[in-house]
Write a protein that holds these residues in place. Structure first.
Motif, mmCIF file in Angstrom:
data_model
loop_
_atom_site.group_PDB
_atom_site.id
_atom_site.type_symbol
_atom_site.label_atom_id
_atom_site.label_comp_id
_atom_site.label_asym_id
_atom_site.label_seq_id
_atom_site.Cartn_x
_atom_site.Cartn_y
_atom_site.Cartn_z
ATOM 1 N N LEU A 57 0.851 -1.186 0.000
ATOM 2 C CA LEU A 57 0.000 0.000 0.000
ATOM 3 C C LEU A 57 0.885 1.233 0.000
ATOM 4 O O LEU A 57 1.762 1.367 0.866
ATOM 5 C CB LEU A 57 -0.903 0.017 1.232
ATOM 6 C CG LEU A 57 -2.174 -0.841 1.221
ATOM 7 C CD1 LEU A 57 -1.856 -2.309 1.009
ATOM 8 C CD2 LEU A 57 -2.944 -0.670 2.515
ATOM 9 N N MET A 58 0.680 2.134 -0.947
ATOM 10 C CA MET A 58 1.494 3.339 -1.052
ATOM 11 C C MET A 58 0.592 4.569 -1.110
ATOM 12 O O MET A 58 -0.403 4.579 -1.826
ATOM 13 C CB MET A 58 2.379 3.275 -2.296
ATOM 14 C CG MET A 58 3.428 2.167 -2.242
ATOM 15 S SD MET A 58 4.345 1.972 -3.793
ATOM 16 C CE MET A 58 3.096 1.176 -4.809
ATOM 17 N N GLY A 59 0.958 5.579 -0.336
ATOM 18 C CA GLY A 59 0.184 6.811 -0.301
ATOM 19 C C GLY A 59 0.432 7.561 0.988
ATOM 20 O O GLY A 59 1.421 7.304 1.690
ATOM 21 N N GLU A 60 -0.450 8.500 1.313
ATOM 22 C CA GLU A 60 -0.326 9.238 2.562
ATOM 23 C C GLU A 60 -0.453 8.286 3.741
ATOM 24 O O GLU A 60 -1.198 7.303 3.695
ATOM 25 C CB GLU A 60 -1.388 10.333 2.647
ATOM 26 C CG GLU A 60 -1.235 11.435 1.621
ATOM 27 C CD GLU A 60 0.084 12.183 1.780
ATOM 28 O OE1 GLU A 60 0.486 12.415 2.948
ATOM 29 O OE2 GLU A 60 0.710 12.528 0.764
ATOM 30 N N ALA A 61 0.270 8.581 4.808
ATOM 31 C CA ALA A 61 0.367 7.663 5.942
ATOM 32 C C ALA A 61 -0.996 7.302 6.517
ATOM 33 O O ALA A 61 -1.286 6.129 6.775
ATOM 34 C CB ALA A 61 1.254 8.280 7.027
ATOM 35 N N GLU A 62 -1.848 8.309 6.707
ATOM 36 C CA GLU A 62 -3.159 8.040 7.315
ATOM 37 C C GLU A 62 -4.003 7.165 6.399
ATOM 38 O O GLU A 62 -4.692 6.250 6.859
ATOM 39 C CB GLU A 62 -3.891 9.355 7.599
ATOM 40 C CG GLU A 62 -5.234 9.160 8.281
ATOM 41 C CD GLU A 62 -5.920 10.482 8.591
ATOM 42 O OE1 GLU A 62 -7.065 10.436 9.078
ATOM 43 O OE2 GLU A 62 -5.321 11.544 8.334
ATOM 44 N N ALA A 63 -3.932 7.413 5.078
ATOM 45 C CA ALA A 63 -4.731 6.643 4.127
ATOM 46 C C ALA A 63 -4.265 5.199 4.047
ATOM 47 O O ALA A 63 -5.079 4.269 3.988
ATOM 48 C CB ALA A 63 -4.674 7.294 2.749
ATOM 49 N N THR A 64 -2.939 4.966 4.060
ATOM 50 C CA THR A 64 -2.451 3.592 4.010
ATOM 51 C C THR A 64 -2.761 2.858 5.310
ATOM 52 O O THR A 64 -3.011 1.648 5.303
ATOM 53 C CB THR A 64 -0.941 3.553 3.737
ATOM 54 O OG1 THR A 64 -0.241 4.300 4.755
ATOM 55 C CG2 THR A 64 -0.602 4.129 2.367
ATOM 56 N N GLU A 65 -2.770 3.581 6.410
ATOM 57 C CA GLU A 65 -3.162 2.967 7.681
ATOM 58 C C GLU A 65 -4.626 2.530 7.628
ATOM 59 O O GLU A 65 -4.980 1.436 8.074
ATOM 60 C CB GLU A 65 -2.951 3.959 8.831
ATOM 61 C CG GLU A 65 -3.314 3.386 10.198
ATOM 62 C CD GLU A 65 -3.166 4.413 11.303
ATOM 63 O OE1 GLU A 65 -3.365 4.044 12.470
ATOM 64 O OE2 GLU A 65 -2.883 5.582 10.995
ATOM 65 N N GLN A 66 -5.476 3.378 7.078
ATOM 66 C CA GLN A 66 -6.885 3.025 6.925
ATOM 67 C C GLN A 66 -7.035 1.833 5.981
ATOM 68 O O GLN A 66 -7.833 0.919 6.233
ATOM 69 C CB GLN A 66 -7.667 4.219 6.382
ATOM 70 C CG GLN A 66 -7.761 5.381 7.349
ATOM 71 C CD GLN A 66 -8.395 6.607 6.690
ATOM 72 O OE1 GLN A 66 -8.800 6.556 5.536
ATOM 73 N NE2 GLN A 66 -8.457 7.691 7.424
ATOM 74 N N GLY A 67 -6.267 1.836 4.892
ATOM 75 C CA GLY A 67 -6.322 0.727 3.952
ATOM 76 C C GLY A 67 -5.899 -0.582 4.579
ATOM 77 O O GLY A 67 -6.509 -1.631 4.336
ATOM 78 N N GLU A 68 -4.852 -0.528 5.395
ATOM 79 C CA GLU A 68 -4.394 -1.740 6.074
ATOM 80 C C GLU A 68 -5.479 -2.294 6.993
ATOM 81 O O GLU A 68 -5.780 -3.491 6.989
ATOM 82 C CB GLU A 68 -3.126 -1.452 6.892
ATOM 83 C CG GLU A 68 -2.653 -2.657 7.696
ATOM 84 C CD GLU A 68 -1.518 -2.313 8.640
ATOM 85 O OE1 GLU A 68 -1.056 -3.231 9.341
ATOM 86 O OE2 GLU A 68 -1.108 -1.141 8.685
#
Length: 337
Positions: A57-68
């Motif tokens: 997952l690559m992107g802004e930290a908060e967004a990748t955390e949500q994706g995870e």
């Protein structure tokens, strides 16, 4: 349980590598042609790269955390033997974005707003509510003799009610299912329809037939309809009846007049369940005629053992554009009001 490796600091664009050991479950997680991943990428504005059993997952930290958290929750769902469909992913994105954004967590996991332990078993499929409002609604249908489901189109009000009715019928809790709706044209005159009474009213009842066809084999449904153990009839046909030992659904109740609503509610008999569903924004009654659903909501809200369940655009389980359309109309109504 999948593991995660955080490669950069939370304040910068991040890259998270998720490992999913069961390849069969990973295929279901990604969806056909990676459709689930594409929906998550679009919903969270991230990029997801699949290599073997790894998702990056690559992107802004908060967004990748949500994706995870979202992917892990869906994978846990699959590990529990439940299916994951695109509608589940889109529903979780709509509801879960607010839950993720506010940090609603259970340990390191997002509190999953879909699934749970509530399931409805029918002859053809197992039905599972996908949102918290739907779960509360289904629980309410099992727990109350009279329940209302009020909200916009596409939130599963009628579908879930019919599923619960079929489940209670095949479980022997009721002897028959009765489905009704007002025979009101949606804003246009259809003229005189040919055929006998059944031919004339069936076009109005078709959504109820569609729901039943999802839950019962065709031959069995035809036999039950022939034996009148399942009845589908216009609201006007309910006058003078006492509906005992039955699961009764009134659909599109916003198009019932106040007198029709009172008539229908007083049909409730012994050992029966009654469900009233409607959308206050889609009233097709003539101008100046008050909606019986609004009157029932006003008059019955304080009576014990009568449950009112409400849905919003976040509970829409049809095409994601339906939710956007509903929100646009709601915003326009609020602005003009």
């Amino acid at each position: 349980m999948p593991s995660s490796d955080l490669m950069t600091t939370a304040s910068a664009p991040s890259e998270r590598v998720l490992d999913y050991p069961d390849n069969r479950l990973l295929i279901d997680l990604c969806g056909a042609y990676d459709a689930h991943l594409a929906a998550i990428e679009k919903g969270l504005d991230i990029q997801i790269v699949r290599r073997g059993n790894h998702l990056t997952l690559m992107g802004e930290a908060e967004a990748t955390e949500q994706g995870e958290a979202l992917l892990n929750a869906l994978y846990t769902r699959l590990e529990g033997g439940r299916s994951v469909e695109l509608a589940d992913v889109e529903s979780l994105l709509r509801m879960g974005n607010s839950a993720v954004g506010t940090g609603v967590r259970d340990g390191d996991q997002i509190e999953m707003p879909i699934g749970g332990s509530i399931e409805i078993q029918t002859r053809k499929k197992r039905v599972e509510p996908r949102t918290e409002a739907q779960k509360a609604y289904v629980q309410s249908l099992f727990n109350n003799e009279l329940a209302f489901g009020i909200g916009p189109a596409g939130t599963g009000k009628t579908y879930l009610a019919v599923a619960v009715g079929v489940s209670m019928f095949i479980g022997g809790h009721v002897d028959k299912i009765i489905l009704s709706r007002p025979a009101v044209e949606a804003g246009e005159k259809l003229g005189y329809l040919p055929g006998d009474m059944k031919d004339k009213v069936d076009p109005y009842m078709q959504p109820l037939y569609d729901a039943l066809n999802d839950f019962l084999p065709g031959k069995q449904l035809a036999k039950l309809l022939e034996d009148k153990r399942i009845e589908i009839a216009p609201l006007a046909f309910m006058r003078g009846r006492t509906l005992s030992n039955a699961f009764v659904v009134l659909d599109e109740a916003q198009n019932a007049t106040s007198m029709q609503m009172k008539m229908f509610l007083t049909r409730l008999g012994q050992n029966s369940r009654m469900v009233i569903t409607g959308d206050r924004t889609q009233i097709d009654l003539p101008r100046g005629v008050p909606s019986g659903l609004a009157d029932a909501e006003r008059l019955l809200a304080g009576i014990p053992k009568i449950a009112f369940n409400y849905f919003t655009s976040k509970d829409v389980v049809r095409h994601p554009l339906v939710a956007a359309i509903i929100e646009a109309y709601e915003a326009d109504t609020a602005a003009s009001g």
